[in-house]
Motif scaffolding. Structure first.
Motif, PDB file in Angstrom:
ATOM      1  N   GLY A  95       0.808  -1.208   0.000  1.00 36.84           N
ATOM      2  CA  GLY A  95       0.000   0.000   0.000  1.00 36.84           C
ATOM      3  C   GLY A  95       0.844   1.261   0.000  1.00 36.84           C
ATOM      4  O   GLY A  95       1.959   1.297   0.521  1.00 36.84           O
ATOM      5  N   LYS A 127      -3.193   2.238  -4.227  1.00 36.92           N
ATOM      6  CA  LYS A 127      -4.127   3.159  -3.604  1.00 36.92           C
ATOM      7  C   LYS A 127      -5.362   2.388  -3.151  1.00 36.92           C
ATOM      8  O   LYS A 127      -5.655   1.302  -3.663  1.00 36.92           O
ATOM      9  CB  LYS A 127      -4.526   4.264  -4.587  1.00 36.92           C
ATOM     10  CG  LYS A 127      -3.367   5.128  -5.067  1.00 36.92           C
ATOM     11  CD  LYS A 127      -3.858   6.198  -6.024  1.00 36.92           C
ATOM     12  CE  LYS A 127      -2.704   7.058  -6.536  1.00 36.92           C
ATOM     13  NZ  LYS A 127      -2.030   7.771  -5.449  1.00 36.92           N
ATOM     14  N   ASP A 128      -6.084   2.945  -2.202  1.00 36.35           N
ATOM     15  CA  ASP A 128      -7.304   2.301  -1.726  1.00 36.35           C
ATOM     16  C   ASP A 128      -8.301   2.157  -2.873  1.00 36.35           C
ATOM     17  O   ASP A 128      -8.584   3.114  -3.599  1.00 36.35           O
ATOM     18  CB  ASP A 128      -7.924   3.136  -0.602  1.00 36.35           C
ATOM     19  CG  ASP A 128      -9.158   2.489  -0.004  1.00 36.35           C
ATOM     20  OD1 ASP A 128      -9.249   1.249  -0.003  1.00 36.35           O
ATOM     21  OD2 ASP A 128     -10.042   3.232   0.478  1.00 36.35           O
ATOM     22  N   GLY A 129      -8.806   0.935  -3.058  1.00 37.61           N
ATOM     23  CA  GLY A 129      -9.792   0.683  -4.095  1.00 37.61           C
ATOM     24  C   GLY A 129      -9.224   0.419  -5.471  1.00 37.61           C
ATOM     25  O   GLY A 129      -9.980   0.143  -6.420  1.00 37.61           O
ATOM     26  N   LEU A 142      -7.560  -2.999  -0.892  1.00 41.78           N
ATOM     27  CA  LEU A 142      -8.372  -2.257   0.071  1.00 41.78           C
ATOM     28  C   LEU A 142      -7.487  -1.779   1.211  1.00 41.78           C
ATOM     29  O   LEU A 142      -6.800  -2.575   1.858  1.00 41.78           O
ATOM     30  CB  LEU A 142      -9.487  -3.149   0.626  1.00 41.78           C
ATOM     31  CG  LEU A 142     -10.391  -3.844  -0.394  1.00 41.78           C
ATOM     32  CD1 LEU A 142     -11.336  -4.815   0.315  1.00 41.78           C
ATOM     33  CD2 LEU A 142     -11.171  -2.829  -1.209  1.00 41.78           C
ATOM     34  N   HIS A 143      -7.502  -0.477   1.487  1.00 41.88           N
ATOM     35  CA  HIS A 143      -6.712   0.079   2.581  1.00 41.88           C
ATOM     36  C   HIS A 143      -7.439  -0.195   3.889  1.00 41.88           C
ATOM     37  O   HIS A 143      -8.582   0.217   4.080  1.00 41.88           O
ATOM     38  CB  HIS A 143      -6.520   1.581   2.372  1.00 41.88           C
ATOM     39  CG  HIS A 143      -5.625   2.221   3.379  1.00 41.88           C
ATOM     40  ND1 HIS A 143      -5.837   3.508   3.861  1.00 41.88           N
ATOM     41  CD2 HIS A 143      -4.505   1.777   4.014  1.00 41.88           C
ATOM     42  CE1 HIS A 143      -4.886   3.812   4.718  1.00 41.88           C
ATOM     43  NE2 HIS A 143      -4.075   2.777   4.835  1.00 41.88           N
ATOM     44  N   MET A 152      -3.014  -3.367   3.909  1.00 43.48           N
ATOM     45  CA  MET A 152      -3.882  -3.564   2.759  1.00 43.48           C
ATOM     46  C   MET A 152      -4.487  -4.958   2.825  1.00 43.48           C
ATOM     47  O   MET A 152      -3.883  -5.894   3.345  1.00 43.48           O
ATOM     48  CB  MET A 152      -3.100  -3.431   1.444  1.00 43.48           C
ATOM     49  CG  MET A 152      -2.402  -2.105   1.228  1.00 43.48           C
ATOM     50  SD  MET A 152      -3.525  -0.695   1.089  1.00 43.48           S
ATOM     51  CE  MET A 152      -4.283  -0.995  -0.512  1.00 43.48           C
ATOM     52  N   SER A 189     -11.724  -0.376   9.921  1.00 50.15           N
ATOM     53  CA  SER A 189     -11.235  -1.217   8.821  1.00 50.15           C
ATOM     54  C   SER A 189     -11.889  -2.596   8.857  1.00 50.15           C
ATOM     55  O   SER A 189     -12.269  -3.150   7.822  1.00 50.15           O
ATOM     56  CB  SER A 189      -9.720  -1.356   8.910  1.00 50.15           C
ATOM     57  OG  SER A 189      -9.071  -0.125   8.672  1.00 50.15           O
ATOM     58  N   LYS A 192     -15.390  -2.415   7.685  1.00 52.51           N
ATOM     59  CA  LYS A 192     -15.374  -2.285   6.221  1.00 52.51           C
ATOM     60  C   LYS A 192     -15.291  -3.666   5.572  1.00 52.51           C
ATOM     61  O   LYS A 192     -16.027  -3.967   4.619  1.00 52.51           O
ATOM     62  CB  LYS A 192     -14.176  -1.414   5.805  1.00 52.51           C
ATOM     63  CG  LYS A 192     -13.929  -1.267   4.321  1.00 52.51           C
ATOM     64  CD  LYS A 192     -12.708  -0.370   4.103  1.00 52.51           C
ATOM     65  CE  LYS A 192     -12.310  -0.245   2.654  1.00 52.51           C
ATOM     66  NZ  LYS A 192     -11.123   0.642   2.480  1.00 52.51           N
TER      67      LYS A 192
END
Length: 291
Positions: A95, A127-129, A142-143, A152, A189, A192
């Motif tokens: 990440g 990056k996230d996503g 995913l972060h 990640m 997190s 999520k």
């Protein structure tokens, strides 16, 4: 229709770490997730038996390694990413927030001035996503910060590789007291991840089985929501943070935190050799502290 991946797991009993090989059956393209470089703390010697097991499998299956994925800069084992890349190819990725971790530990270890804190030791920073390809399969990054700022998780099909964020339900969750850790972030997190469909398979990076249970590493979102001892449905953020802080206060530092962090923020590479041709790992005295 995407065929659910069937990860091959390699359990390292010495560190409780699970390395995964995920392959696209249509193309033979593969990703290696969280590889281990063996390390004998008493002698300071590294070894490659764990990584060689992975290499042997990759070769026998005729796989082409495209990615070597790190869920974070681990504190409990040295990464075998550099070794595996040199023998099997692939891009080492982590990440983008690894730069925060590098900055923190460059100061703690007083690393050489030339040590870059921009993540450039890695081939790719997610990056996230962000989505990426593994053969014909699509994966996403995913972060999930909290254990560290840079954690990640990697999702492909109905499987998600969560690193140290979650453990098996009867073990609970990762600690949040390392530099840059945050129990509030960890809770968010985890929630999520637990919003994914209940049948989503979760693959953990470590197992420390209680009692006589054999090591395990696969669970589901539904099982975690029902039975995780730290964060099942109904546990509030404040209750989790209170529990996590009390529990973390009782934990000593991981056995390999000092050598592992110095190697893992370098994408599995050793520090540059000094004038005598030898690489050295530092031990900061009276700095990190223990519970």
């Amino acid at each position: 229709m995407c065929i659910p991946p069937i990860p091959q797991a390699f359990f390292d009993a010495a560190t409780g770490t699970v390395t995964y090989v995920v392959a696209d059956p249509g193309t033979g393209c593969a990703a290696i997730i969280d590889p281990v470089l063996d390390y004998d703390f008493k002698s300071g010697c590294t070894g490659t038996a764990s990584a060689d097991r992975v290499l042997d499998y990759v070769r026998k299956q005729g796989l082409h390694v495209e990615w070597i994925l790190e869920t974070h800069a681990h504190a409990d084992h040295l990464s075998g990413a550099h070794y595996l890349k040199s023998h099997a190819g692939g891009r080492i990725a982590i990440g983008e927030h690894i730069s925060t971790v590098q900055s923190t530990f460059k100061a703690i270890f007083n690393l050489e001035r030339s040590f870059a804190i921009d993540g450039s030791q890695f081939d790719h920073l997610f990056k996230d996503g962000e989505t990426f390809r593994l053969g014909k399969m699509e994966m996403s990054a995913l972060h999930v910060p909290g254990h560290t700022p840079a954690d990640m998780a990697y999702r492909v099909g109905d499987a998600v590789f969560v690193g140290d964020t979650l453990f098996m339900p009867d073990v609970g969750t990762a600690r949040a007291d390392f530099p840059g850790g945050d129990a509030h972030q960890l809770y968010r997190s985890i929630r999520k991840l637990l919003l994914l469909p209940a049948q989503t398979r979760i693959f953990v990076c470590h197992d420390y089985p209680p009692g006589e249970r054999a090591p395990q590493w696969e669970t589901t979102v539904g099982e975690q929501r029902r039975a995780n001892i730290h964060v099942h449905d109904g546990i509030s953020e404040e209750a989790f943070v209170t529990m996590r802080a009390a529990r973390d206060a009782t934990l000593g530092m991981p056995t390999l935190i000092l050598p592992s962090i110095q190697v893992n923020i370098r994408a599995g590479g050793l520090p540059p050799p000094e004038g005598n041709g030898v690489s050295y790992l530092k031990i900061p005295v009276n700095l990190l502290g223990v519970a």
